[in-house]
Scaffold this active site. Structure first.
Site, PDB file in Angstrom:
ATOM      1  N   GLU A  58       2.846 -14.460 -44.673  1.00  0.00           N
ATOM      2  CA  GLU A  58       3.120 -15.016 -45.999  1.00  0.00           C
ATOM      3  C   GLU A  58       1.872 -14.953 -46.883  1.00  0.00           C
ATOM      4  O   GLU A  58       1.954 -14.576 -48.057  1.00  0.00           O
ATOM      5  CB  GLU A  58       3.583 -16.481 -45.890  1.00  0.00           C
ATOM      6  CG  GLU A  58       4.810 -16.690 -45.039  1.00  0.00           C
ATOM      7  CD  GLU A  58       4.500 -17.030 -43.585  1.00  0.00           C
ATOM      8  OE1 GLU A  58       5.342 -17.659 -42.941  1.00  0.00           O
ATOM      9  OE2 GLU A  58       3.404 -16.654 -43.085  1.00  0.00           O
ATOM     10  N   CYS A  86       3.938 -22.539 -42.349  1.00  0.00           N
ATOM     11  CA  CYS A  86       3.038 -23.622 -41.961  1.00  0.00           C
ATOM     12  C   CYS A  86       2.545 -24.324 -43.229  1.00  0.00           C
ATOM     13  O   CYS A  86       2.851 -23.918 -44.352  1.00  0.00           O
ATOM     14  CB  CYS A  86       1.862 -23.061 -41.166  1.00  0.00           C
ATOM     15  SG  CYS A  86       0.730 -22.063 -42.167  1.00  0.00           S
ATOM     16  N   CYS A  89       0.579 -21.977 -45.652  1.00  0.00           N
ATOM     17  CA  CYS A  89       1.436 -21.065 -46.411  1.00  0.00           C
ATOM     18  C   CYS A  89       2.351 -21.822 -47.373  1.00  0.00           C
ATOM     19  O   CYS A  89       2.635 -21.343 -48.470  1.00  0.00           O
ATOM     20  CB  CYS A  89       2.229 -20.186 -45.458  1.00  0.00           C
ATOM     21  SG  CYS A  89       1.155 -19.056 -44.525  1.00  0.00           S
TER      22      CYS A  89
END
Length: 162
Positions: A58, A86, A89
């Protein structure tokens, strides 16, 4: 607006990138950032390759799009990821103003859109993307489970050889 046929199309591109990561012995996560024009940026996890903890799929596609646009605001884009992003990101999604996120499998260890924490419940942010989880989650989960199963087997073999 829910998931569309185009969402499935782009998620399959992200899954191809996840498969590339698997083949490269990286955690198999792929991502695609798609502009409203259809132009897109696709990549895979590269943390082992680069030795950098920020080389998540990402992060790489968001950075590539921002550099290409010469603008950190990625309005009018959709981010596809095979795994729930996460916290790092998720922060990038919010900071870059990506209006729409579609992800595959939930991440029960690091997921920041509901699994471990939910950034959408944080008050006073200036941007809240529309989020759709579970798109092609079976395919994403299967690849991740296989990757970690193989890793456990390799570790067990190493312990047996010592």
């Amino acid at each position: 607006m829910g998931l569309t046929e185009m969402d499935l199309y782009w998620m399959h591109i992200a899954l191809e990138k996840a498969e590339e990561a698997f083949q490269a012995e990286e955690v198999p996560v792929g991502a695609v950032l798609v502009e409203s024009s259809g132009r897109h940026f696709a990549d895979r996890n590269r943390t082992a390759e680069t030795g950098m903890p920020t080389s998540h799929a990402e992060h790489l596609v968001i950075t590539a799009a921002a550099e290409d646009r010469e603008d950190w605001r990625l309005e009018g884009c959709t981010l596809y990821s095979t795994l729930e992003p996460c916290l790092m990101c998720a922060g990038l999604v919010i900071l870059s103003r990506i209006p729409r996120l579609v992800y595959g499998a939930p991440d029960k260890r690091f997921g920041a859109f509901g699994s471990v924490t939910d950034v959408l419940k944080m008050p006073d942010l200036n941007h809240y993307p529309e989020v759709f989880g579970g798109c092609c989650s079976d395919e994403s989960s299967r690849l991740l489970k296989e990757f970690f199963r193989l890793g456990r087997e390799k570790n067990a073999e190493k312990r047996g050889e010592e």
